[in-house]
Design an enzyme around this catalytic site. Sequence first.
Site, PDB file in Angstrom:
ATOM      1  N   GLY C 148      38.210 -40.822  65.528  1.00 42.57           N
ATOM      2  CA  GLY C 148      37.363 -40.147  65.507  1.00 42.57           C
ATOM      3  C   GLY C 148      37.452 -38.734  64.424  1.00 42.57           C
ATOM      4  CB  CYS C 149      35.116 -36.593  62.140  1.00 43.66           C
ATOM      5  SG  CYS C 149      33.737 -36.711  62.514  1.00 43.66           S
ATOM      6  CE1 TYR C 150      31.778 -31.958  65.044  1.00 43.15           C
ATOM      7  CE2 TYR C 150      31.440 -34.258  65.112  1.00 43.15           C
ATOM      8  CZ  TYR C 150      30.946 -32.863  64.629  1.00 43.15           C
ATOM      9  OH  TYR C 150      30.466 -31.767  64.167  1.00 43.15           O
TER      10      TYR C 150
END
Lengths: 345, 345, 345, 345
Positions: C148-150
Amino acid sequence: MIKIGIVGGTGYTGVELLRLLSVHPDVEVKCITSRSEAGMPVADMYPNLRGHFDLAFSEPDTAVLSQCDLVFFATPHGVAMRMVPELMKAGVRVVDLSADFRLKDLDVWSHWYGMPHETPKWAEKAVYGLPEVVRDEIREAQLVANPGCYPTAVQLGFLPLLEHGLVDPARLIADAKSGASGAGRQGSIGMLHGEVGESFKAYGASGHRHLPEIRQGLSQAAGKAVGVTFVPHLVPMIRGIEATLYAELSDPADFERLQTLYEDRYRNEPFVDVMPFGSHPETRSVRGANQCRMALHRQEQSNIVIVSSVIDNLVKGAAGQAIQNMNIMFGLDETLGLKAPALLP
Amino acid sequence: MIKIGIVGGTGYTGVELLRLLSVHPDVEVKCITSRSEAGMPVADMYPNLRGHFDLAFSEPDTAVLSQCDLVFFATPHGVAMRMVPELMKAGVRVVDLSADFRLKDLDVWSHWYGMPHETPKWAEKAVYGLPEVVRDEIREAQLVANPGCYPTAVQLGFLPLLEHGLVDPARLIADAKSGASGAGRQGSIGMLHGEVGESFKAYGASGHRHLPEIRQGLSQAAGKAVGVTFVPHLVPMIRGIEATLYAELSDPADFERLQTLYEDRYRNEPFVDVMPFGSHPETRSVRGANQCRMALHRQEQSNIVIVSSVIDNLVKGAAGQAIQNMNIMFGLDETLGLKAPALLP
Amino acid sequence: MIKIGIVGGTGYTGVELLRLLSVHPDVEVKCITSRSEAGMPVADMYPNLRGHFDLAFSEPDTAVLSQCDLVFFATPHGVAMRMVPELMKAGVRVVDLSADFRLKDLDVWSHWYGMPHETPKWAEKAVYGLPEVVRDEIREAQLVANPGCYPTAVQLGFLPLLEHGLVDPARLIADAKSGASGAGRQGSIGMLHGEVGESFKAYGASGHRHLPEIRQGLSQAAGKAVGVTFVPHLVPMIRGIEATLYAELSDPADFERLQTLYEDRYRNEPFVDVMPFGSHPETRSVRGANQCRMALHRQEQSNIVIVSSVIDNLVKGAAGQAIQNMNIMFGLDETLGLKAPALLP
Amino acid sequence: MIKIGIVGGTGYTGVELLRLLSVHPDVEVKCITSRSEAGMPVADMYPNLRGHFDLAFSEPDTAVLSQCDLVFFATPHGVAMRMVPELMKAGVRVVDLSADFRLKDLDVWSHWYGMPHETPKWAEKAVYGLPEVVRDEIREAQLVANPGCYPTAVQLGFLPLLEHGLVDPARLIADAKSGASGAGRQGSIGMLHGEVGESFKAYGASGHRHLPEIRQGLSQAAGKAVGVTFVPHLVPMIRGIEATLYAELSDPADFERLQTLYEDRYRNEPFVDVMPFGSHPETRSVRGANQCRMALHRQEQSNIVIVSSVIDNLVKGAAGQAIQNMNIMFGLDETLGLKAPALLP
């Protein structure tokens, strides 16, 4: 206290009405309706109103609305048209912020809004509420059609030229730009931040619903049918409209007196500010305020008059003008509740 | 009418004071000074004030300022410090929006502001004007040091925890974010739209001037020295501060009563809004308004209290709080001129 | 040429895959599917691709996808999970940009994603594709779960500290901020420009789906369960994530060697840039680029390590990292197609 | 490898040249000059270039520049004019991105740029580098004057109409809008985020430096002097220009063939995209790309042709077009280094 009802309060125009009415000394908001959100406190949807309104959205109920002195419609087109007759009968006064009663030619209305008009009688009686043009009629009106946002900025900018017959009425161009709140608060992909942010585009360039409204108003000012090209654009900001207007002066010598003519035209208008010749009005100078600012320009020896006109689309282009109309209708000081300066920066 | 003087009116804090004072019923702005722009009408610099103020900027002149009841300083640090003694002598009351009188430890002040403090006597006498903490002292004060923007958001968010000794005071973290207006209206490349727009970054992460001010306020609330880490960030927007605060609860059982404790602490505060547990305050919900909104959060079985606190840096973080302080100092209703809801959207 | 299929191409991750693949020399995009838009040329939806791709969206068809060498899933969670087994059987390799295969604990997965996991076998076999941690496993993997991005920004920032056991693993705080494209391209009111623009807020502060993913990755690095508080925020911009990380150094003397330790850790990583101590990475410095930049900070004599880490959520946080994984899986130069610098300004 | 020098590299045009040249296979940047920042690594000023360029800014030195094959000037006006003769003598080829060599009438140039032109000989010899008009002359040119940003968008949009004599050349209107990067990277208050953000305005409405350049180009296309009104506006975004063009068709019947005529005119142009009739080009569809997209519109039975034309002001409006010119001058594939799609979203 004027008892107020608001129909369709969940959109940006609805919250803006509440924001402005909260500092108006002579009104009391009795109800604000929303079919989809009935029961929800307005402050839950609009946290800026926490501590200002205890009201919750309610189902639209004509019986309740009939007990108001004034009802604002902040609904999509087609709603006010159906509810207005009953309110008229009950003696309630109405300011309709939707497009239902703006056009006098109902064939044109049907063409642009995609449905037959159901209350032609009231469409005829409604006063198109641009106070700078028909203040006296507004005073007496039971039903006021509040002008659209683009039409307000464009008409105010062109009016003095047309009223004095100084320009070629067949060659008017209005290049207008609006922030995203003009599209309302609906979950369309095209209005996502990821789509609107950091980009600029024209839209409706082949034809937009505000074109017939603009044409109607300008033709009335000119005393004959005008030819106007109107192209709206989407600006990556929330509030504000700027319209750059182009018209061809019949006699270039008239340039000398244009500034005075504009200043005279609007000298007594509390909400129209003619800035010095050559100024560049910024939309932020009217953000949150019921104000139109404009300025005139000329390029070298050209005979094209350029007018730049700015408003906040949600205020002078919607909720603020509606309250201005209310003030006129109820014989109040026209600026009541509308005196706060714009938020800058 | 309270006679007002504003020193250093060309910055964003200056125009915000004027915007708010224009709707305050009990004041009259007598002068607004600017060395660089003396002679220019304020409405020429800030077109939102066209029609609201006829005033022009004037050279700062202590003789003129001495005839005011209250002078606001909206100057860079180092200016108020030098002018205050003469105004004090003349019996004028002062609210200083700069940092000159915020810190009691003048060695710390000198370290962060890079100059010796020239009026230690007044630094000692000045009241640090956070009304939610020292309202009674403000009432009597002749000189009020208006809190910084970040310190306001951070202190209000942490106060109840520290006053009740519920958290480990050595482990406070304040991750704060601000819009660009916090940097003022100066032509620095780093604050150009082309640099700030569409980007996000921390700044001052190794140390920022507001850190000692935050530490001073929190230590006072805790009754002992606190350890606080403070990292500010720059948000591509104009107004608004959000601070996300992290503190370690000594006894996780206290989570049960935190919400009530916060609500009780701020129940009678007109400008602090404790939102329901688990809410997410938005900076736009306070845009243009003298308001702090906050909410509490907990993640699963964690013993970390999370507080999100928002203000408008120019209002509750500067000009609005200054007017709130003025209202207190002059025995007026504390909310006078500060009642308008935030501008949303 | 590697034959590529993309499932679910109408979102922002889909268009970003196409943008990046269009300059990759060794791939050929054979199909891009969308149930809702089947038949529409991708360039009609994404005009930046006009002249770059003649492809139209097609109905997802496992038979067609089975002829690809690699399939990217850019779908909502729950889709890849169901289609993967058939592709695995056909010998196709898959990089899943959704969350379906990121968590090893499927009870936790079900809790956060609200459905049972249907292919536990593949969830176990999938490699969590953070190249900086498990490059060798990715090389051999048939199924890669793209992070995921975070989690990408947070893990890369914390890793060196945890791998060396320098900080208290129970007290990690990750305050993260993201542009609006992270929420995808769906017509939700909350993501309208009128809602997101000119405002800032925390969201998911009581719990967010990326929390368990972050915890899993950091626990693995630490060799034991970590305690991490993660609060995401919404920034009024389109692309970019900044995470400010806080950890308590067990021995403050370690501060001396942190910078070197970080530089050594990432010296050979083509897409991680450790900036000089005390720098402030800006999200725009990685806009459009497959890059993570980070910097370390310390405040006065504090024992809190501060790390600021930035990525473009759509590139190193999604499509770029997916192509990096593809390059590794197919034995290509890891930087192929990913060399262009970020777009600044 | 073509040896490249860049004079004046600290502005937005400079960094954009570097960004684009970093993926160009046939060039080597030998030096980039800046008087004020000599000695600073370019990657310290522009962190997106970390890892891409080791170069530092150097003092401008004609001896060093004379060893380049091509020198780009990305300087304010008045600089290239003085340095060009020596470079010409040394046989170096030059693409000047400033305004020094764009106008053939040097009286007009002096009037708008406020200084006498010092090298009239080279002003005469310089080729105005709009490849879509004079590709063959560019090929042979030693000195190319790279067109301005607005003039590129406006000329490309009007050209087909004027070349075919279909419209009244005395009545052209160009309403243009630009992002803030067009004003360069200089610390002016008016370009602060706090001033530009969330606002829109016209500027230069009474006359702008790009007006004579537009007039020169359009007159050449029309074969006679044209009358053109040009109003630029400032959009709260960083990159992008949109120009909405209005022209009066002499024979409304020509509307039928306009789309075909435009498509034919630009069929072989790699960087001009004529979209379907009635489309609305978005600036983001060309962000970061060397592309002009345009579309035609007509309102009802009007005889006004409306053209909406978009470019990225820093790419097709500056650095990208400069590299396109370089490619032509050196006999390379015109699209070399310029093939990446725009960054959307």
